[in-house]
Design a protein around this motif. Structure first.
Motif, mmCIF file in Angstrom:
data_model
loop_
_atom_site.group_PDB
_atom_site.id
_atom_site.type_symbol
_atom_site.label_atom_id
_atom_site.label_comp_id
_atom_site.label_asym_id
_atom_site.label_seq_id
_atom_site.Cartn_x
_atom_site.Cartn_y
_atom_site.Cartn_z
ATOM 1 N N VAL A 191 -89.706 -97.517 110.967
ATOM 2 C CA VAL A 191 -89.561 -96.054 110.957
ATOM 3 C C VAL A 191 -90.922 -95.406 111.203
ATOM 4 O O VAL A 191 -91.049 -94.483 112.009
ATOM 5 N N ALA A 192 -91.952 -95.903 110.513
ATOM 6 C CA ALA A 192 -93.298 -95.345 110.672
ATOM 7 C C ALA A 192 -93.780 -95.485 112.119
ATOM 8 O O ALA A 192 -94.361 -94.546 112.675
ATOM 9 N N ARG B 70 -89.796 -90.065 100.717
ATOM 10 C CA ARG B 70 -89.816 -91.249 101.587
ATOM 11 C C ARG B 70 -90.998 -92.182 101.336
ATOM 12 O O ARG B 70 -91.447 -92.877 102.241
ATOM 13 N N THR C 219 -100.405 -97.495 112.697
ATOM 14 C CA THR C 219 -100.185 -97.701 114.123
ATOM 15 C C THR C 219 -100.613 -99.131 114.455
ATOM 16 O O THR C 219 -101.278 -99.791 113.662
ATOM 17 N N PRO D 139 -95.094 -90.796 104.421
ATOM 18 C CA PRO D 139 -95.372 -89.806 105.462
ATOM 19 C C PRO D 139 -96.738 -89.166 105.225
ATOM 20 O O PRO D 139 -97.138 -88.929 104.087
ATOM 21 N N THR E 287 -103.813 -94.575 109.053
ATOM 22 C CA THR E 287 -102.643 -94.148 109.813
ATOM 23 C C THR E 287 -101.977 -95.407 110.331
ATOM 24 O O THR E 287 -102.634 -96.276 110.911
ATOM 25 N N SER F 85 -91.992 -95.586 114.746
ATOM 26 C CA SER F 85 -91.198 -94.734 115.644
ATOM 27 C C SER F 85 -91.662 -93.280 115.614
ATOM 28 O O SER F 85 -91.243 -92.479 116.435
ATOM 29 N N GLU F 86 -92.528 -92.956 114.650
ATOM 30 C CA GLU F 86 -93.078 -91.601 114.520
ATOM 31 C C GLU F 86 -94.608 -91.711 114.508
ATOM 32 O O GLU F 86 -95.238 -91.529 113.467
ATOM 33 N N PRO F 87 -95.225 -92.024 115.654
ATOM 34 C CA PRO F 87 -96.666 -92.315 115.706
ATOM 35 C C PRO F 87 -97.525 -91.196 115.101
ATOM 36 O O PRO F 87 -97.332 -90.022 115.402
ATOM 37 N N SER G 38 -96.105 -85.117 104.188
ATOM 38 C CA SER G 38 -94.974 -84.779 103.343
ATOM 39 C C SER G 38 -95.466 -84.431 101.945
ATOM 40 O O SER G 38 -96.659 -84.522 101.649
ATOM 41 N N ASP H 77 -97.540 -90.103 112.116
ATOM 42 C CA ASP H 77 -96.925 -89.348 111.027
ATOM 43 C C ASP H 77 -96.855 -90.110 109.704
ATOM 44 O O ASP H 77 -96.415 -89.557 108.697
ATOM 45 N N TRP H 78 -97.260 -91.376 109.696
ATOM 46 C CA TRP H 78 -97.165 -92.204 108.493
ATOM 47 C C TRP H 78 -98.496 -92.882 108.206
ATOM 48 O O TRP H 78 -99.262 -93.189 109.113
#
Length: 153
Positions: free
Chosen positions: A76-77, A58, A21, A50, A19, A79-81, A53, A83-84
């Motif tokens: 982007v990743a 993406r 982070t 993602p 993940t 900014s969406e903890p 997804s 989720d990527w």
């Protein structure tokens, strides 16, 4: 949770995935790393995508991205903890296949191919997908292809 033999099998067959982070973890060789620095510095062997997804949506392929695009994908990743993920890129082989044109002429085009196994109580099948894009996904204009058909006698 796994025996040493099971861990060895997982290392051989499941791509290294984390993940994405800001944290410390281990790299594909098991060495401790700063994950963000490793991700920034190893674009040539990584993909970012993602976590939940589908359809190849993406997916950032490191070697296909510019430095700026790669850093933007990381931003982007972050900014969406949660989720990527960042993942070791799989080697996807491109093979050349004959393609029939509208005028019925035939020429050769490259297609990326991936193959997987689907075990059931009736046996194991081999499934294939092919695409002219590196993200081999039916939603990205790829397709399923027959690899092998077998029958028990």
């Amino acid at each position: 949770l796994f025996t040493p033999g099971e861990r060895q099998m997982l290392r051989r067959h499941v791509l290294w995935t984390r993940t994405l982070t800001a944290r410390r973890t281990t790299d594909p060789l098991g060495d401790e790393i700063d994950l963000l620095k490793f991700t920034r510095d190893n674009r040539d062997i990584l993909v970012i995508k993602p976590n939940r997804s589908y359809g190849g949506d993406r997916v950032g392929i490191g070697p296909a991205a510019s430095d700026a695009e790669w850093l933007e994908t990381i931003d982007v990743a972050l900014s969406e903890p949660g989720d990527w993920v960042v993942q070791r890129m799989a080697t996807v082989t491109a093979y050349e296949f004959p393609v029939v044109q509208e005028d019925r002429s035939i020429h050769i085009e490259p297609f990326y191919m991936v193959v997987g196994f689907a075990p059931t109580k009736y046996g194991t099948s081999v499934l294939g997908r092919a695409s002219q894009k590196q993200v081999v996904n039916v939603a990205q204009k790829g397709g399923m292809c027959a690899v092998m058909v077998g029958r028990v006698r």
